[in-house]
Design a protein around this motif. Structure first.
Motif, PDB file in Angstrom:
ATOM      1  N   PHE A 194       0.858  -1.193   0.000  1.00  9.56           N
ATOM      2  CA  PHE A 194       0.000   0.000   0.000  1.00  9.56           C
ATOM      3  C   PHE A 194       0.893   1.241   0.000  1.00  9.56           C
ATOM      4  O   PHE A 194       1.090   1.869   1.049  1.00  9.56           O
ATOM      5  CB  PHE A 194      -0.914  -0.007   1.228  1.00  9.56           C
ATOM      6  CG  PHE A 194      -1.666  -1.289   1.433  1.00  9.56           C
ATOM      7  CD1 PHE A 194      -2.814  -1.560   0.716  1.00  9.56           C
ATOM      8  CD2 PHE A 194      -1.203  -2.242   2.344  1.00  9.56           C
ATOM      9  CE1 PHE A 194      -3.503  -2.741   0.891  1.00  9.56           C
ATOM     10  CE2 PHE A 194      -1.889  -3.427   2.523  1.00  9.56           C
ATOM     11  CZ  PHE A 194      -3.040  -3.686   1.804  1.00  9.56           C
ATOM     12  N   LEU A 202      -7.016  -2.191   4.904  1.00 10.53           N
ATOM     13  CA  LEU A 202      -6.612  -1.453   3.700  1.00 10.53           C
ATOM     14  C   LEU A 202      -6.975  -2.212   2.428  1.00 10.53           C
ATOM     15  O   LEU A 202      -7.374  -1.619   1.430  1.00 10.53           O
ATOM     16  CB  LEU A 202      -5.108  -1.190   3.741  1.00 10.53           C
ATOM     17  CG  LEU A 202      -4.631  -0.256   4.863  1.00 10.53           C
ATOM     18  CD1 LEU A 202      -3.111  -0.251   4.941  1.00 10.53           C
ATOM     19  CD2 LEU A 202      -5.155   1.153   4.655  1.00 10.53           C
ATOM     20  N   ARG A 203      -6.869  -3.528   2.487  1.00  8.35           N
ATOM     21  CA  ARG A 203      -7.187  -4.331   1.300  1.00  8.35           C
ATOM     22  C   ARG A 203      -8.681  -4.315   1.023  1.00  8.35           C
ATOM     23  O   ARG A 203      -9.105  -4.278  -0.137  1.00  8.35           O
ATOM     24  CB  ARG A 203      -6.674  -5.753   1.489  1.00  8.35           C
ATOM     25  CG  ARG A 203      -6.545  -6.534   0.186  1.00  8.35           C
ATOM     26  CD  ARG A 203      -5.862  -7.871   0.384  1.00  8.35           C
ATOM     27  NE  ARG A 203      -4.464  -7.680   0.729  1.00  8.35           N
ATOM     28  CZ  ARG A 203      -3.944  -7.984   1.919  1.00  8.35           C
ATOM     29  NH1 ARG A 203      -4.712  -8.458   2.878  1.00  8.35           N
ATOM     30  NH2 ARG A 203      -2.668  -7.802   2.149  1.00  8.35           N
ATOM     31  N   GLN A 248     -10.683  -1.907   1.735  1.00  9.38           N
ATOM     32  CA  GLN A 248     -10.979  -0.588   1.167  1.00  9.38           C
ATOM     33  C   GLN A 248     -10.573  -0.521  -0.299  1.00  9.38           C
ATOM     34  O   GLN A 248     -11.319  -0.037  -1.144  1.00  9.38           O
ATOM     35  CB  GLN A 248     -10.238   0.495   1.952  1.00  9.38           C
ATOM     36  CG  GLN A 248     -10.860   0.836   3.285  1.00  9.38           C
ATOM     37  CD  GLN A 248     -10.182   2.049   3.892  1.00  9.38           C
ATOM     38  OE1 GLN A 248      -8.964   2.126   3.996  1.00  9.38           O
ATOM     39  NE2 GLN A 248     -10.981   3.028   4.297  1.00  9.38           N
ATOM     40  N   ARG A 249      -9.378  -1.014  -0.586  1.00  6.52           N
ATOM     41  CA  ARG A 249      -8.844  -0.912  -1.942  1.00  6.52           C
ATOM     42  C   ARG A 249      -9.562  -1.818  -2.936  1.00  6.52           C
ATOM     43  O   ARG A 249      -9.902  -1.392  -4.042  1.00  6.52           O
ATOM     44  CB  ARG A 249      -7.352  -1.274  -1.924  1.00  6.52           C
ATOM     45  CG  ARG A 249      -6.662  -1.181  -3.279  1.00  6.52           C
ATOM     46  CD  ARG A 249      -5.316  -1.880  -3.222  1.00  6.52           C
ATOM     47  NE  ARG A 249      -5.479  -3.317  -2.999  1.00  6.52           N
ATOM     48  CZ  ARG A 249      -4.494  -4.134  -2.640  1.00  6.52           C
ATOM     49  NH1 ARG A 249      -3.277  -3.644  -2.455  1.00  6.52           N
ATOM     50  NH2 ARG A 249      -4.718  -5.432  -2.464  1.00  6.52           N
ATOM     51  N   ASP A 250      -9.778  -3.056  -2.551  1.00  3.38           N
ATOM     52  CA  ASP A 250     -10.298  -4.052  -3.492  1.00  3.38           C
ATOM     53  C   ASP A 250     -11.813  -4.097  -3.561  1.00  3.38           C
ATOM     54  O   ASP A 250     -12.375  -4.516  -4.574  1.00  3.38           O
ATOM     55  CB  ASP A 250      -9.785  -5.451  -3.129  1.00  3.38           C
ATOM     56  CG  ASP A 250      -8.273  -5.563  -3.254  1.00  3.38           C
ATOM     57  OD1 ASP A 250      -7.673  -4.675  -3.890  1.00  3.38           O
ATOM     58  OD2 ASP A 250      -7.694  -6.526  -2.711  1.00  3.38           O
ATOM     59  N   TYR A 300     -13.931  -1.447  -1.951  1.00  2.00           N
ATOM     60  CA  TYR A 300     -14.547  -0.138  -1.695  1.00  2.00           C
ATOM     61  C   TYR A 300     -15.562  -0.188  -0.544  1.00  2.00           C
ATOM     62  O   TYR A 300     -16.623   0.422  -0.596  1.00  2.00           O
ATOM     63  CB  TYR A 300     -15.231   0.401  -2.958  1.00  2.00           C
ATOM     64  CG  TYR A 300     -14.286   0.663  -4.087  1.00  2.00           C
ATOM     65  CD1 TYR A 300     -13.411   1.738  -4.046  1.00  2.00           C
ATOM     66  CD2 TYR A 300     -14.249  -0.175  -5.189  1.00  2.00           C
ATOM     67  CE1 TYR A 300     -12.514   1.981  -5.086  1.00  2.00           C
ATOM     68  CE2 TYR A 300     -13.356   0.054  -6.225  1.00  2.00           C
ATOM     69  CZ  TYR A 300     -12.497   1.137  -6.158  1.00  2.00           C
ATOM     70  OH  TYR A 300     -11.625   1.365  -7.191  1.00  2.00           O
ATOM     71  N   ALA A 360     -11.452  -0.751 -10.260  1.00  3.91           N
ATOM     72  CA  ALA A 360     -11.093   0.650  -9.991  1.00  3.91           C
ATOM     73  C   ALA A 360     -11.612   1.541 -11.098  1.00  3.91           C
ATOM     74  O   ALA A 360     -11.576   1.183 -12.273  1.00  3.91           O
ATOM     75  CB  ALA A 360      -9.575   0.787  -9.894  1.00  3.91           C
ATOM     76  N   ALA A 416      -9.016   7.653   3.440  1.00  4.41           N
ATOM     77  CA  ALA A 416      -8.136   7.549   2.271  1.00  4.41           C
ATOM     78  C   ALA A 416      -7.035   8.608   2.312  1.00  4.41           C
ATOM     79  O   ALA A 416      -5.885   8.338   1.958  1.00  4.41           O
ATOM     80  CB  ALA A 416      -8.948   7.685   0.984  1.00  4.41           C
ATOM     81  N   SER A 453     -13.923   9.677  -7.716  1.00  6.62           N
ATOM     82  CA  SER A 453     -12.530   9.236  -7.663  1.00  6.62           C
ATOM     83  C   SER A 453     -11.565  10.410  -7.791  1.00  6.62           C
ATOM     84  O   SER A 453     -10.485  10.404  -7.189  1.00  6.62           O
ATOM     85  CB  SER A 453     -12.262   8.215  -8.767  1.00  6.62           C
ATOM     86  OG  SER A 453     -12.549   8.762 -10.046  1.00  6.62           O
TER      87      SER A 453
END
Length: 249
Positions: free
Chosen positions: A35, A76-77, A79-81, A83, A110, A139, A166
């Motif tokens: 990250f 974090l994953r 959130q990233r993968d 949402y 994304a 974020a 975004s």
């Protein structure tokens, strides 16, 4: 101490290898391999939200165990993968602690880096992922006061429903990073004004094409706007570098 999520959204190679608790700076180094945009402020924010509970030394310093690092990587994953908002992530982690099987939603795609209002030629407008205020704060790794300050200067603008697209997330992260060097929102007004002038210049070029009755011409207008926007950003970066080279000689 809370349990780290196992497997799926929670497994990570970023963990202390010798089993000893580590400082928040070491945690940042471990997490940044996967990250790169994570910051100490964001780790502290996730702690404040109750998503991780590091130990404290008698002098008040945070000490993170391997389980804490795994848990942060899982948050974090997700959130990233996927949402997922923090509230949903917290519910998933609580369910894992109870020994329940957690089924995460399908991995999200994304959003594309498009010029606002534009789409790829020949394609329908893609769905743009939007996040809530809490997710934007996480974020960017900042507090409510900082976000309110950015909004007062028009650097970050929420939608009619209070959510953020975004581009707003990207702007928030960049403003936060610039803040680490002492640049405040008032210093960035010139940057925002320059961006608006560049967008206006692109709009002037493509406006006649977008009003054309021929659908192919309108599609060409959108492609032209994307190309002009890219060239404008590259020119801006080159001019800044050139100006700095002169000033720093």
């Amino acid at each position: 101490m809370r349990q780290a999520p196992k497997g799926g959204a929670g497994s990570s190679g970023a963990a202390p290898s010798d089993g000893r608790p580590v400082s928040i700076g070491t945690v940042l180094t471990l997490l940044r391999e996967e990250f790169p945009e994570v910051t100490i402020s964001k780790i502290r924010f996730l702690e404040a939200e109750g998503l991780v509970e590091p130990e404290r030394t008698p002098s008040g310093y945070r000490k993170f165990t391997a389980a804490d690092v795994e848990r942060l990587a899982g948050v974090l994953r997700m959130q990233r993968d996927h949402y997922l908002p923090l509230k949903v992530i917290r519910e998933h982690l609580d369910a894992l602690e109870r020994g329940e099987q957690v089924q995460l939603p399908a991995q999200a795609t994304a959003p594309r880096d498009l010029v606002p209002g534009m789409r790829e030629p020949g394609e329908d407008r893609p769905a743009t992922a939007r996040v809530g205020r809490e997710e934007l704060l996480a974020a960017a790794g900042v507090d409510e006061a900082a976000l309110a300050d950015w909004e007062s200067y028009g650097l970050v603008v929420p939608g009619a429903d209070g959510s953020y697209d975004s581009e707003a997330v990207t702007v928030a992260k960049l403003v936060a990073e610039l803040g680490r060097f002492g640049l405040e929102p008032r210093h960035l007004r010139a940057v925002k004004a320059a961006a608006e002038r560049e967008a206006g210049l692109v709009e002037q070029v493509v406006a006649p094409l977008r009003r054309h009755r021929n659908p192919q011409t309108r599609t060409h207008a959108e492609a032209t706007a994307r190309e002009l926007a890219t060239l404008s950003v590259r020119l801006h970066a080159a001019l800044v570098q050139s100006a700095l080279r002169v000033r720093l000689q």
